[in-house]
Design a protein around this motif. Structure first.
Motif, PDB file in Angstrom:
ATOM      1  N   THR A  22      28.951  13.143   4.299  1.00 47.21           N
ATOM      2  CA  THR A  22      29.452  12.907   2.936  1.00 47.21           C
ATOM      3  C   THR A  22      28.889  13.938   1.960  1.00 47.21           C
ATOM      4  O   THR A  22      29.578  14.335   1.017  1.00 47.21           O
ATOM      5  N   ASN A  23      27.659  14.391   2.175  1.00 46.87           N
ATOM      6  CA  ASN A  23      27.089  15.420   1.303  1.00 46.87           C
ATOM      7  C   ASN A  23      27.864  16.725   1.418  1.00 46.87           C
ATOM      8  O   ASN A  23      28.204  17.362   0.416  1.00 46.87           O
ATOM      9  N   SER A  62      27.661   9.495  -0.744  1.00 43.43           N
ATOM     10  CA  SER A  62      27.057  10.555  -1.556  1.00 43.43           C
ATOM     11  C   SER A  62      27.551  10.452  -2.986  1.00 43.43           C
ATOM     12  O   SER A  62      28.696  10.078  -3.245  1.00 43.43           O
ATOM     13  N   VAL A 102      23.847  16.585  -5.682  1.00 48.49           N
ATOM     14  CA  VAL A 102      24.615  15.834  -4.691  1.00 48.49           C
ATOM     15  C   VAL A 102      23.598  14.987  -3.941  1.00 48.49           C
ATOM     16  O   VAL A 102      22.669  15.505  -3.320  1.00 48.49           O
ATOM     17  N   GLY A 132      22.813  12.145  -1.198  1.00 50.11           N
ATOM     18  CA  GLY A 132      23.252  11.397  -0.031  1.00 50.11           C
ATOM     19  C   GLY A 132      22.353  10.191   0.215  1.00 50.11           C
ATOM     20  O   GLY A 132      21.124  10.303   0.148  1.00 50.11           O
TER      21      GLY A 132
END
Length: 243
Positions: A12-13, A58, A127, A129
């Motif tokens: 997701t990151n 994230s 960002v 996560g």
């Protein structure tokens, strides 16, 4: 808040970082994956998650004139936010294992990976996560891992857990500019696992020594009192807590 839900993705990151580069996304965008195939933790470690039983997501958070010198405040705000959210969900004995593993009764139930993007002397955005073990009951060859279900005996609704965490974490991040740094650090240290207790540490050379965690520095170093020094500072890859 925009929430993007995906079925299966590598990380997701990684997805969110690419999204930031390719499009103009709004602040507080969240990417949630049902299955994360190549989840990452601190120091390149993998994050193991099971489809439909855990949360892997994230967050995108933009900042206005947050000094690079205080970027560890992001990590503290996120960890404290998760800890507060889990307290609201009645998860017992929550602590933060430096720098940002989330524990319940000494077992790891969550992890955080933060990637900051800098602009000059400021943090432009982060960002973030987050992985939370929610309803898993089996962790093969991971004796120190646990889940919300194992620690409480209850089955949780993933969306409810997600919303509780997002509200708490974004609440902290949105108030970073107003929050006194020393107050935030005190809150973080109140949750710090093994603080003021004799603990065993290991260096990358596998040398072990005893020490007492006293807190963290303003840039996130672990402060440890040892027999040889009243206070030593360690960065992430310089020492590991053995427990």
């Amino acid at each position: 808040m925009d929430i993007i839900k995906l079925n299966a993705i590598d990380s997701t990151n990684t997805y969110l970082k690419q999204l930031v580069k390719q499009t103009s996304i709004v602040d507080q965008t969240v990417v949630v994956a049902n299955t994360q195939l190549s989840g990452r933790g601190q120091m390149g470690n993998g994050w193991v998650s099971k489809p439909g039983q855990s949360l892997t997501f994230s967050l995108f958070k933009a900042f206005n004139k947050l000094s690079v010198a205080h970027q560890f405040s992001i990590s503290m705000a996120v960890a404290i936010g998760i800890a507060h959210a889990l307290n609201q969900l009645n998860i017992p004995n929550i602590s933060i294992k430096w720098p940002n593993d989330i524990l319940s009764a000494k077992k790891k139930i969550g992890g955080i990976l933060i990637e900051n993007v800098l602009e000059g002397s400021c943090v432009k955005y982060a960002v973030i996560g987050i992985g939370i073990n929610v309803n898993e009951t089996h962790f093969l060859n991971l004796p120190q891992a646990s889940s919300l279900k194992l620690e409480t005996g209850k089955t949780f609704n993933l969306d409810e857990v997600l919303q509780t965490i997002l509200k708490s974490v974004f609440g902290n991040l949105n108030n970073l500019a107003k929050k006194d740094f020393s107050e935030l650090k005190q809150l973080y240290e109140n949750y710090l696992f093994q603080k003021d207790m004799v603990s065993v540490f290991e260096t990358p050379e596998t040398l072990r020594f005893n020490g007492i965690i006293k807190g963290v520095s303003d840039i996130g170093e672990l402060l440890v009192a040892t027999e040889n020094a009243p206070l030593q500072k360690f960065q992430l890859k310089e020492v590991k807590l053995i427990y």
